[in-house]
Design a protein around this motif. Structure first.
Motif, short mmCIF file in Angstrom:
data_model
loop_
_atom_site.label_atom_id
_atom_site.label_comp_id
_atom_site.label_asym_id
_atom_site.label_seq_id
_atom_site.Cartn_x
_atom_site.Cartn_y
_atom_site.Cartn_z
N SER A 116 0.73 -1.14 -0.17
CA SER A 116 -0.12 -0.24 -0.12
C SER A 116 1.18 1.10 0.27
CB SER A 116 -1.16 0.20 1.18
OG SER A 116 -0.13 -0.06 2.45
N GLY A 117 2.07 1.27 1.00
CA GLY A 117 2.69 2.16 0.47
C GLY A 117 3.51 2.78 -0.76
N THR A 118 3.95 1.99 -1.67
CA THR A 118 4.52 1.42 -2.98
C THR A 118 3.02 2.15 -3.64
OG1 THR A 118 5.61 -0.41 -2.50
CG2 THR A 118 5.22 0.05 -5.07
N ALA A 119 2.11 1.40 -3.52
CA ALA A 119 1.12 2.47 -4.32
C ALA A 119 0.48 3.81 -3.94
CB ALA A 119 -0.85 1.65 -3.93
N ALA A 120 0.80 4.52 -2.78
CA ALA A 120 0.45 5.54 -2.25
C ALA A 120 1.44 6.61 -2.79
CB ALA A 120 0.59 5.51 -0.79
N VAL A 121 2.92 6.04 -2.92
CA VAL A 121 3.80 6.77 -3.30
C VAL A 121 3.66 7.14 -5.01
CG1 VAL A 121 6.38 6.71 -4.86
CG2 VAL A 121 5.84 6.39 -2.04
N ALA A 122 3.13 6.51 -5.95
CA ALA A 122 2.99 6.22 -7.16
C ALA A 122 1.76 7.09 -6.66
CB ALA A 122 2.52 4.44 -8.05
N CYS A 123 0.52 6.75 -6.58
CA CYS A 123 -0.67 8.28 -6.58
C CYS A 123 -0.12 9.53 -5.89
CB CYS A 123 -1.75 7.17 -5.84
SG CYS A 123 -2.77 5.97 -6.42
N ALA A 124 1.00 9.13 -5.02
CA ALA A 124 1.20 11.32 -5.00
C ALA A 124 1.75 11.45 -5.81
CB ALA A 124 2.01 10.23 -3.62
N LEU A 125 2.46 10.88 -6.85
CA LEU A 125 3.90 10.99 -7.90
C LEU A 125 2.29 11.76 -9.11
CD1 LEU A 125 6.51 9.32 -8.71
CD2 LEU A 125 6.50 11.29 -7.90
N ALA A 126 1.77 10.81 -9.06
CA ALA A 126 0.49 11.39 -10.22
C ALA A 126 0.16 12.56 -9.65
CB ALA A 126 -0.16 10.10 -10.63
N HIS A 127 -1.01 12.25 -9.18
CA HIS A 127 -1.18 13.40 -8.14
C HIS A 127 -0.90 14.95 -8.41
CE1 HIS A 127 -3.86 16.32 -5.16
NE2 HIS A 127 -4.85 16.04 -6.31
N ARG A 128 0.88 14.86 -7.32
CA ARG A 128 1.40 16.47 -7.43
C ARG A 128 1.33 16.69 -8.83
NH1 ARG A 128 7.41 14.73 -5.71
NH2 ARG A 128 7.21 14.67 -7.64
N ASP A 129 2.24 15.39 -10.01
CA ASP A 129 3.04 15.99 -11.47
C ASP A 129 1.64 16.45 -12.28
OD1 ASP A 129 5.21 15.78 -10.51
OD2 ASP A 129 5.75 13.74 -11.23
N GLY A 130 0.68 15.67 -12.19
CA GLY A 130 -0.28 16.06 -13.11
C GLY A 130 -0.56 15.37 -14.14
N HIS A 131 0.06 13.72 -14.84
CA HIS A 131 -0.18 12.85 -14.87
C HIS A 131 -0.38 11.35 -14.01
CE1 HIS A 131 4.29 12.50 -14.77
NE2 HIS A 131 4.06 13.91 -15.45
N GLY A 132 -0.70 9.92 -15.51
CA GLY A 132 -0.43 8.52 -14.74
C GLY A 132 1.49 9.03 -14.49
N VAL A 133 1.11 7.89 -13.36
CA VAL A 133 2.58 6.98 -12.89
C VAL A 133 1.93 6.03 -13.49
CG1 VAL A 133 4.27 5.50 -11.97
CG2 VAL A 133 3.21 8.20 -11.47
N ASN A 134 3.08 5.04 -14.83
CA ASN A 134 2.88 3.88 -15.58
C ASN A 134 4.57 2.90 -15.16
OD1 ASN A 134 2.29 1.64 -17.05
ND2 ASN A 134 3.36 2.33 -18.81
N SER A 135 4.59 1.88 -14.14
CA SER A 135 5.49 0.79 -14.13
C SER A 135 6.05 1.88 -13.06
CB SER A 135 5.90 0.84 -15.31
OG SER A 135 4.48 -0.52 -15.27
N LEU A 136 6.41 2.34 -12.11
CA LEU A 136 7.02 2.77 -11.39
C LEU A 136 7.32 2.03 -10.43
CD1 LEU A 136 8.80 5.34 -10.03
CD2 LEU A 136 6.63 5.84 -8.54
N THR A 137 8.78 1.35 -10.22
CA THR A 137 9.37 -0.07 -9.77
C THR A 137 10.12 0.88 -9.21
OG1 THR A 137 9.79 -1.26 -11.43
CG2 THR A 137 10.79 -1.97 -10.26
N LEU A 138 9.81 0.19 -7.34
CA LEU A 138 10.82 1.08 -6.15
C LEU A 138 11.48 -0.09 -5.55
CD1 LEU A 138 7.90 3.10 -4.77
CD2 LEU A 138 9.95 4.20 -6.31
N SER A 139 12.62 0.26 -5.77
CA SER A 139 13.36 -1.27 -4.58
C SER A 139 13.24 -0.70 -3.10
CB SER A 139 15.34 -0.29 -4.90
OG SER A 139 15.88 -1.72 -4.40
N GLN A 140 13.08 -2.27 -2.44
CA GLN A 140 12.92 -1.80 -0.99
C GLN A 140 12.99 -2.72 -0.04
OE1 GLN A 140 8.74 -1.69 -0.12
NE2 GLN A 140 8.48 -0.96 -2.72
N PRO A 141 14.03 -2.94 1.19
CA PRO A 141 14.91 -3.47 1.61
C PRO A 141 13.89 -5.44 0.98
CG PRO A 141 14.29 -1.93 2.82
CD PRO A 141 13.32 -1.52 1.61
N GLY A 142 13.35 -5.85 1.50
CA GLY A 142 12.74 -6.93 0.66
C GLY A 142 12.82 -7.17 -0.61
#
Length: 176
Positions: A116-142
């Motif tokens: 849900s945090g990964t989805a939150a980042v993609a949603c925040a970026l889309a909302h902030r930048d005014g356009h959709g986010v397609n396939s944002l890959t985030l490296s996490q500890p796991g």
């Protein structure tokens, strides 16, 4: 996703072997997204889903003092009483370090990965930048997770999470 009452549609994309799957899941849509600036924490985004709110801390170093700063900001924003996550997002490196609090169990933990945090980042970026986010890959500890978010008329209309899942162990527990 923590606190979500409904079912989530999941698609199996592939099955590399008998113990793992590559999957995509349609995530719940955020109830609200806001952005702000804090004198010490810098830029942040607040993404509220049904059941959990994520505070995305953009480019704030991951350390004990910034964890305390994030918790203080969560209190100031009025989200610290329920389930919430602090998402330490290093945007240039596409690295996410998630910390989550679950109120019902009174637990606070650095998570290995947070869907849900990964989805939150993609949603925040889309909302902030005014356009959709397609396939944002985030490296996490796991491991890595990928999220996409569609924006139409200033609102998130879809959010998808994808990545690998694997059975890493199984066994039995005998309780006398």
């Amino acid at each position: 996703i923590s606190g979500h009452a409904g079912s989530l549609e999941t698609e199996i994309l592939s099955s590399p072997d008998a113990y793992s799957l590559d999957v995509a899941i349609e995530m719940p849509l955020p109830c609200s997204i806001t952005h702000g600036q804090h004198s010490s924490a810098g830029h942040y985004s607040l993404v509220a889903f049904e059941g959990i709110t994520h505070l995305v801390l953009w480019d704030l170093a991951v350390d004990v003092s910034n964890l305390a700063l994030g918790k203080a900001l969560a209190r100031q924003l009025g989200i610290s009483g329920g389930d919430y996550g602090l998402m330490f997002m290093a945007a240039a490196r596409h690295t996410l370090t998630p910390w989550v609090r679950v109120a019902q169990t009174a637990t606070e933990v650095w998570e290995r990965s947070c869907g849900s945090g990964t989805a939150a980042v993609a949603c925040a970026l889309a909302h902030r930048d005014g356009h959709g986010v397609n396939s944002l890959t985030l490296s996490q500890p796991g491991g890595s997770l990928t999220a996409s978010a569609t924006l139409e008329d200033g609102k998130i209309t879809s959010a998808t999470l994808s990545g690998a899942i694997a059975l890493v162990s199984y066994g039995y527990t005998i309780i006398d």
